[in-house]
Write a protein that holds these residues in place. Structure first.
Motif, short mmCIF file in Angstrom:
data_model
loop_
_atom_site.label_atom_id
_atom_site.label_comp_id
_atom_site.label_asym_id
_atom_site.label_seq_id
_atom_site.Cartn_x
_atom_site.Cartn_y
_atom_site.Cartn_z
N LEU A 1 -4.85 -19.31 13.73
CA LEU A 1 -6.20 -19.49 13.18
C LEU A 1 -6.33 -18.46 12.05
CD1 LEU A 1 -9.02 -20.85 13.54
CD2 LEU A 1 -9.61 -18.95 15.03
N LEU A 2 -5.93 -18.83 10.84
CA LEU A 2 -5.72 -17.85 9.80
C LEU A 2 -6.74 -17.96 8.68
CD1 LEU A 2 -1.83 -17.93 9.49
CD2 LEU A 2 -3.25 -16.26 10.68
N GLY A 3 -7.37 -16.85 8.40
CA GLY A 3 -8.24 -16.72 7.24
C GLY A 3 -8.21 -15.27 6.80
N HIS A 4 -8.10 -15.04 5.50
CA HIS A 4 -8.01 -13.68 4.97
C HIS A 4 -9.06 -13.49 3.87
CE1 HIS A 4 -3.91 -14.66 6.36
NE2 HIS A 4 -3.78 -13.37 6.63
N PHE A 5 -9.73 -12.36 3.90
CA PHE A 5 -10.46 -11.96 2.71
C PHE A 5 -9.46 -11.68 1.58
CE2 PHE A 5 -13.95 -9.92 5.52
CZ PHE A 5 -14.58 -11.14 5.65
N PHE A 6 -8.43 -10.86 1.90
CA PHE A 6 -7.46 -10.44 0.90
C PHE A 6 -6.05 -10.52 1.48
CE2 PHE A 6 -11.16 -7.51 0.96
CZ PHE A 6 -11.85 -8.04 -0.12
N HIS A 7 -5.14 -11.13 0.75
CA HIS A 7 -3.73 -11.14 1.12
C HIS A 7 -2.94 -10.73 -0.11
CE1 HIS A 7 -0.08 -13.48 2.96
NE2 HIS A 7 0.10 -12.17 2.92
N ILE A 8 -2.27 -9.58 -0.06
CA ILE A 8 -1.54 -9.09 -1.23
C ILE A 8 -0.08 -8.85 -0.84
CG2 ILE A 8 -3.61 -8.11 -2.27
CD1 ILE A 8 -2.65 -5.35 -1.44
N HIS B 1 -13.30 -2.15 -3.78
CA HIS B 1 -14.39 -1.17 -3.77
C HIS B 1 -15.75 -1.87 -3.76
CE1 HIS B 1 -16.79 2.35 -4.60
NE2 HIS B 1 -17.26 1.79 -5.70
N ASN B 2 -16.62 -1.35 -2.89
CA ASN B 2 -18.01 -1.82 -2.80
C ASN B 2 -18.07 -3.33 -2.56
OD1 ASN B 2 -20.79 -1.63 -2.78
ND2 ASN B 2 -21.00 -1.78 -5.00
N ILE B 3 -17.35 -3.74 -1.53
CA ILE B 3 -17.30 -5.15 -1.14
C ILE B 3 -17.96 -5.32 0.22
CG2 ILE B 3 -15.75 -7.06 -0.52
CD1 ILE B 3 -13.69 -5.68 -2.41
N THR B 4 -18.75 -6.37 0.36
CA THR B 4 -19.30 -6.75 1.65
C THR B 4 -18.57 -8.00 2.12
OG1 THR B 4 -21.48 -5.82 1.17
CG2 THR B 4 -21.35 -7.47 2.93
N GLY B 5 -17.88 -7.89 3.25
CA GLY B 5 -17.13 -9.02 3.78
C GLY B 5 -17.53 -9.29 5.22
N ARG B 6 -17.82 -10.55 5.53
CA ARG B 6 -18.25 -10.90 6.88
C ARG B 6 -17.67 -12.24 7.30
NH1 ARG B 6 -21.74 -9.54 10.74
NH2 ARG B 6 -22.56 -11.17 12.08
N ASP B 7 -17.16 -12.28 8.54
CA ASP B 7 -16.75 -13.51 9.21
C ASP B 7 -15.43 -14.04 8.66
OD1 ASP B 7 -16.68 -15.67 10.87
OD2 ASP B 7 -18.27 -16.78 9.86
N SER B 8 -14.34 -13.57 9.26
CA SER B 8 -13.00 -14.05 8.91
C SER B 8 -12.07 -13.75 10.07
CB SER B 8 -12.50 -13.36 7.64
OG SER B 8 -11.22 -13.85 7.26
N TYR B 9 -10.86 -14.28 9.99
CA TYR B 9 -9.83 -13.90 10.96
C TYR B 9 -9.33 -12.50 10.64
CZ TYR B 9 -5.68 -14.38 13.94
OH TYR B 9 -4.72 -14.21 14.91
N ARG B 10 -8.94 -12.27 9.39
CA ARG B 10 -8.49 -10.96 8.94
C ARG B 10 -9.23 -10.54 7.69
NH1 ARG B 10 -2.73 -12.02 10.56
NH2 ARG B 10 -2.27 -10.52 12.21
N GLY B 11 -9.30 -9.22 7.51
CA GLY B 11 -9.86 -8.69 6.27
C GLY B 11 -8.81 -8.54 5.19
N LEU B 12 -7.70 -7.85 5.53
CA LEU B 12 -6.65 -7.58 4.54
C LEU B 12 -5.29 -7.58 5.21
CD1 LEU B 12 -5.49 -6.42 1.80
CD2 LEU B 12 -5.98 -4.14 2.75
N VAL B 13 -4.33 -8.25 4.57
CA VAL B 13 -2.92 -8.08 4.89
C VAL B 13 -2.25 -7.59 3.62
CG1 VAL B 13 -0.75 -9.18 5.50
CG2 VAL B 13 -2.84 -9.78 6.73
N ALA B 14 -1.67 -6.38 3.67
CA ALA B 14 -0.94 -5.80 2.55
C ALA B 14 0.53 -5.73 2.93
CB ALA B 14 -1.48 -4.42 2.22
N ASP B 15 1.37 -6.40 2.15
CA ASP B 15 2.80 -6.47 2.43
C ASP B 15 3.56 -5.94 1.22
OD1 ASP B 15 5.33 -7.05 3.29
OD2 ASP B 15 4.99 -9.17 3.64
N SER B 16 4.33 -4.87 1.44
CA SER B 16 5.13 -4.27 0.36
C SER B 16 4.25 -3.91 -0.83
CB SER B 16 6.25 -5.23 -0.07
OG SER B 16 7.09 -5.55 1.01
N SER B 17 3.10 -3.33 -0.56
CA SER B 17 2.12 -3.01 -1.60
C SER B 17 1.68 -1.56 -1.44
CB SER B 17 0.92 -3.95 -1.52
OG SER B 17 1.32 -5.30 -1.68
N GLU B 18 2.18 -0.69 -2.30
CA GLU B 18 1.88 0.73 -2.23
C GLU B 18 0.54 1.06 -2.90
OE1 GLU B 18 5.74 3.30 -2.56
OE2 GLU B 18 5.81 1.77 -4.13
#
Length: 325
Positions: free
Chosen positions: A226-233, A242-259
């Motif tokens: 059941l996948l939903g992302h605000f941000f996938h990088i 910065h200064n983001i309002t996020g509501r109602d998702s499966y995930r907020g952020l997945v960062a992969d190989s991102s420094e």
């Protein structure tokens, strides 16, 4: 829709023409045939007809909309402004997986004051740098189809030094097949091989992928992601949220190989990962070193933050975690 037309044909092989004028949409049809003994049968398979009323416009100069439109846009020049003037670009409700607005290999493009409604995949930047998406709303981005499904608000590929402030509401991918396995995700923002991009002063909510399936079968709904992302990088260092309002998702952020991801001054709530689920609402995977996670509010979730061991040296300070589900 129902055509409700009847024709008579004779012989062992023959054909006829049915005529109708459907509206916009995707239509599935079949024919029922009777012989002289009143025996009947449908065709071996259904036919699908798609009527997409939107056409494509090539944009090579600064453009200002003066009304609501049903249109795809391909921006073909650098150093231009596309100003919707708060008019809507209204899609044909999930008819096409084409991007609504594409910008390829350009610089200094501004998209502003737009409202995108009823599309599947909305804005795509490929090899596009130093550009902006501002004061723009993306609403009801949906993929409802059989098999693999995907719905995306903003996609960056090999695009650098871009800035975005948007409102994205309702991104949903649902497979209409109950028996076939599918892969698919909903993503408000999806960055791949893109450096130094910023999302700020934005609102994101209701980003989901729906489960379908038959109880006890291989593709049992309970076994599907059941996948939903605000941000996938992915491989996208120096990304700032910065200064983001996020509501109602499966995930907020997945960062992969991102420094050097910077997650600062945001308010996030209502994540759907179950206590037995995999990962956390905010997950830093392999080689996502030196993340800054500061002055954020995280609410309503089972597991908020996961830093994989090979993503060392995070700076996690002054965050508030509250109300675990």
């Amino acid at each position: 829709w129902h055509l409700n037309q009847t024709v008579s044909i004779t012989g062992t092989s023959n054909s006829t023409i049915f005529s109708t004028t459907p509206g916009s949409g995707q239509f599935v049809w079949n024919c029922l045939s009777y012989d002289n003994d009143s025996l009947s049968d449908w065709g071996d398979s259904n036919f699908t007809v798609t009527n997409d009323p939107c056409t494509t416009t090539q944009v090579s100069a600064t453009t200002t909309l003066t009304s609501n439109v049903c249109e795809y846009y391909n921006i073909t020049a650098s150093n231009i402004v596309f100003n919707c003037s708060n008019y809507k670009i209204i899609g044909p409700s999930n008819l096409s997986d084409n991007w609504t607005m594409t910008v390829n290999n350009k610089t200094n493009v501004t998209i502003k004051n737009c409202i995108f409604e009823n599309w599947r995949n909305v804005i795509s930047f490929e090899s596009t740098n130093n550009s902006n998406i501002t004061n723009t709303t993306i609403f009801n981005t949906t993929d409802l189809s059989t098999g693999n499904v995907q719905a995306v608000g903003v996609y960056l590929s090999s695009s650098h030094n871009n800035t975005m402030d948007l409102n994205i509401t309702t991104v949903n991918a649902t497979s209409s097949s109950f028996t076939s396995c599918y892969t698919g995700e909903s993503k408000a923002f999806w960055f791949v091989n893109s450096d130094n991009n910023t999302v700020k002063h934005s609102n994101v909510k209701n980003v989901h992928g729906e489960q379908q399936g038959v109880q006890g079968e291989t593709c049992d709904a309970a076994l599907r992601p059941l996948l939903g992302h605000f941000f996938h990088i992915v491989n996208s260092p120096n990304t700032t949220f910065h200064n983001i309002t996020g509501r109602d998702s499966y995930r907020g952020l997945v960062a992969d190989s991102s420094e050097f991801v910077n997650l600062t001054g945001n308010n996030f709530s209502d994540f759907d990962i179950p206590s037995s689920g995999s990962g956390a609402a905010f997950t830093f995977l392999s080689s996502s070193y030196n993340a800054t996670i500061k002055s954020n509010n995280f609410q309503e979730g089972n597991l908020f933050l996961s830093i994989i061991s090979i993503s060392d040296y995070p700076n996690i300070t002054e965050n508030n975690f509250s109300y675990a589900k």
